[in-house]
Enzyme design. Structure first.
Site: not given
Ligand code: F6R
Length: 655
Positions: A162-163
């Site tokens: 989850n950037e």
């Protein structure tokens, strides 16, 4: 073993944390909690559902679980696992796939039913990805939800993949990797162009639904992002910060990963009570004064009582009586770090009135000339990180040896070796059989762009670097008779993540230490190089020094750690600052560029695209500027070191 008990939360911290002296202790504490959970649910009870991560952070944790299984009969028969993520597309048998990782580090060594292990599929067809992700969520739900979620943190602040930009509502889905994440992974894939761009990841919401979440972070390279996640606002820009909203989350850190938190970095800000309780030793005093100078943008000697009062540093005024006195302490501490004679002065040439050779220990200060040993993990770290002082030591008449610890073969592109082979081919140097082989390699490279990955060619790649190092050392005035290529075997084992120090590594370095009996040792102290080679080299040194406890030379030796390509000492950590003239900076550049294979083709540039000589010059100029701004002398460049006694060092470099 210290249990996983959070420290009392400071007003800056929005999430609980536990800090351990080293990663091994932290990982063991997490493993102990997981083991207790597993033991609390024997077969017949609902299975324990673990959420698992890959990467370097959980490796020691898995090792401990395997040990518990083997030695303390911890059974995983009633455990179900869900991994956070997987590269996409990437087949499960690819050595860099997360399925492969999990088998190697955990699944193949414990009694878990393979059908109970889930990793998102790296081979699902694009059109089936959405359904696969929904199904993954569904399976987690059907298993009863995740009991215990393990996390690492990326330098972007990602959890799973989850950037930045991932909201708290996200579920399992396909994602595009952040450029920094890809650069960090590039070494494992043999270059950025081979690194996947996409992945499947559990979402932030999926992660936060776990009943217990533990994020492990080790090492200084994580310190800034750990601070943002714990002390910053909860924001999609730093997805790990969403752990602040979880009721049962814990950050488990080693001291270096925790190092940027206010409680450690600027503890006087915690409040008047804490400030009074602080141990205002020399380091803390210096750190506070340098911090104040930076905050007020003033030279140290210009700080006033008002500056100290406004910043909450009354304790220093009370202790020293006035800003004037406190300033003098900070100023002299910094000034005393500076010397142009890193090995001390020749007593025969010291004039009355010359400043003393300050940072050197009195014991050996009078010994002249000295035997110095520069330890260079890779073949270019010596000139990149300590090239200036290296030249000075030689010029000032000391006996300087350089030991190159690993061959550096991994970072030689096939193209570089091909060029060397072309030379052999066209110069007609090989015998007929050899010439045919060389021609075949050259032709093969020209057709395919790759050379075969044989041990022989790998050894030659090491030779290419050896010759570059020899040429660079020559620029510094160190002849081949004082160069020692140790080729430590740990470097040649498997991938970067699998490397372990063994007795042969320690024996080689130990043997050299006994042979040289150095008065001065300079070693790379940047534990943060992306592939861990520097860290492992420090472990080799630790063990070699421990093994030399009975040797007379060890009582006298001084150990100076340099940093460089990846990180720099904070100003308040510096014990020795060696100024360089403009000519010396140019000479150092000439030495660094001898490492041609590491120029624009460098396979492992880390997160920084500048060439090494540029990084070195900017770094050493930055330190010089910082000294100047503190009101000290104005130099072209400075290279800095921190001093350790061997005992202190052995103790501090944790396994
Ligand atoms: C791995 C994962 C990532 C890593 C993170 C840190 O499954 O999801 O979020 O935890 O990239 O990686 P390391 O531990 O290698 O620094």
């Amino acid at each position: 073993m210290n249990p996983l008990v959070p420290v009392a939360r400071s007003r800056f911290e929005h999430a609980p944390l536990a800090v351990f002296p080293g990663s091994a202790a932290g990982a063991a504490a997490v493993a102990a909690e997981v083991a207790a959970l597993i033991r609390s649910r024997p077969p017949g009870r609902p299975p324990v559902v673990l959420g698992l991560a890959t990467g370097s952070s959980p490796v020691a944790f898995y090792r401990e679980l395997v040990r518990l299984h083997r030695e303390e009969r911890l059974s995983f028969a009633n455990v179900v696992t869900f991994n956070l993520d997987e590269y996409h597309p990437l087949p499960p048998e690819h050595p860099q796939s997360y399925r492969f990782f999990m088998r190697r580090h955990l699944f193949d060594h414990i009694d878990i039913d393979p059908a109970h292990t889930h990793v998102p599929s790296g081979t699902v067809a694009d059109e089936a990805v959405e359904a696969h992700c929904r199904d993954y969520e569904e399976r987690i739900r059907a298993a009863g939800g995740i009991d215990f979620q393990i996390l690492g943190i990326g330098r972007t602040g990602h959890i799973g993949f989850n950037e930045p930009g991932s909201s708290a509502r996200t579920r399992t889905r396909p994602v595009v990797l952040d450029p920094l994440t890809r650069r960090d992974a590039a070494a494992d894939f043999g270059g950025e162009e081979h690194t996947p761009r996409r992945a499947l990841t559990m979402g932030v919401r999926t992660i936060l639904e776990a009943r217990r979440v533990v994020l492990m972070a080790w090492g200084q390279h994580k310190a800034a992002i750990v601070r943002a996640a714990i002390e910053g606002e909860a924001t999609a820009q730093v997805p790990a910060s969403f752990l602040q909203d979880h009721d049962n989350a814990l950050f488990v850190l080693d001291q270096t990963a925790a190092g940027a938190l206010t409680r450690f970095r600027t503890p006087w800000l915690l409040g008047p009570l804490e400030e009074q309780r602080l141990d205002w030793d020399e380091r803390m005093t210096r750190r506070a004064i340098l911090w104040l100078a930076a905050r007020c943008r003033k030279a140290v000697l210009k700080l006033t009582d008002d500056d100290y009062n406004e910043a909450g540093l009354q304790a220093l005024l009370r202790r020293h009586g006035s800003a004037y006195e406190a300033n003098r302490i900070g100023f002299y501490q910094m000034q005393h770090t500076i010397t142009g004679w890193p090995g001390g002065r020749d007593p025969a040439r010291t004039q009355p009135g010359d400043a003393p050779a300050r940072p050197l220990r009195a014991k050996s200060a009078g010994r002249y000339p000295k035997r110095g040993l520069v330890l260079s993990p890779h073949p270019d770290d010596d000139v990149i990180s300590t090239g200036g002082p290296l030249c000075r030591l030689v010029d000032q008449g000391h006996e300087v040896h350089v030991a190159y610890e690993v061959s550096g073969a991994n970072a030689v592109a096939d193209e570089s070796l091909w060029r060397a082979l072309l030379f052999v081919r066209d110069a007609g140097l090989a015998d007929p059989a050899g010439a045919a082989q060389v021609r075949a390699w050259c032709d093969g490279y020209e057709r395919t762009g790759v050379l075969p990955a044989t041990p022989e060619l790998r050894r030659w790649k090491g030779l290419v670097r050896r010759h570059e190092a020899t040429a660079a050392a020559r620029v510094c005035g160190v002849g081949p008779e004082r160069l020692h290529f140790l080729d430590l075997p740990f470097y040649d084992a498997g991938t970067a993540r699998d490397r372990r120090v063994g007795p042969e590594d320690v024996r080689r370095l130990g043997g050299l230490l006994e042979e040289i009996r150095p008065h001065l040792i300079y070693a790379a102290g940047d534990l943060e190089d992306p592939h861990g080679t520097h860290r492992l080299c420090l472990h080799v040194l630790r063990d070699a020094l421990a093994g030399a406890a009975a040797s007379a030379w060890r009582a006298e030796t001084e150990l100076w750690l340099y940093r460089g390509a990846w990180a720099e000492w904070e100003l308040d950590e510096i014990d020795l600052a060696v100024p360089l003239s403009p000519q010396e900076v140019l000479r150092r550049r000439r030495a660094i560029v001898r490492h041609e294979t590491q120029k624009d083709l460098a396979l492992f540039p880390g997160g920084d695209r500048r060439e090494f000589w540029q990084r070195t010059e900017e770094r050493s100029r930055r330190i010089a500027d910082a000294y100047n701004q503190l009101g000290l002398a104005e130099y072209e460049a400075i290279e800095a070191f921190k001093r350790f006694s061997p005992e202190e060092f052995i103790h501090q470099v944790s396994a």
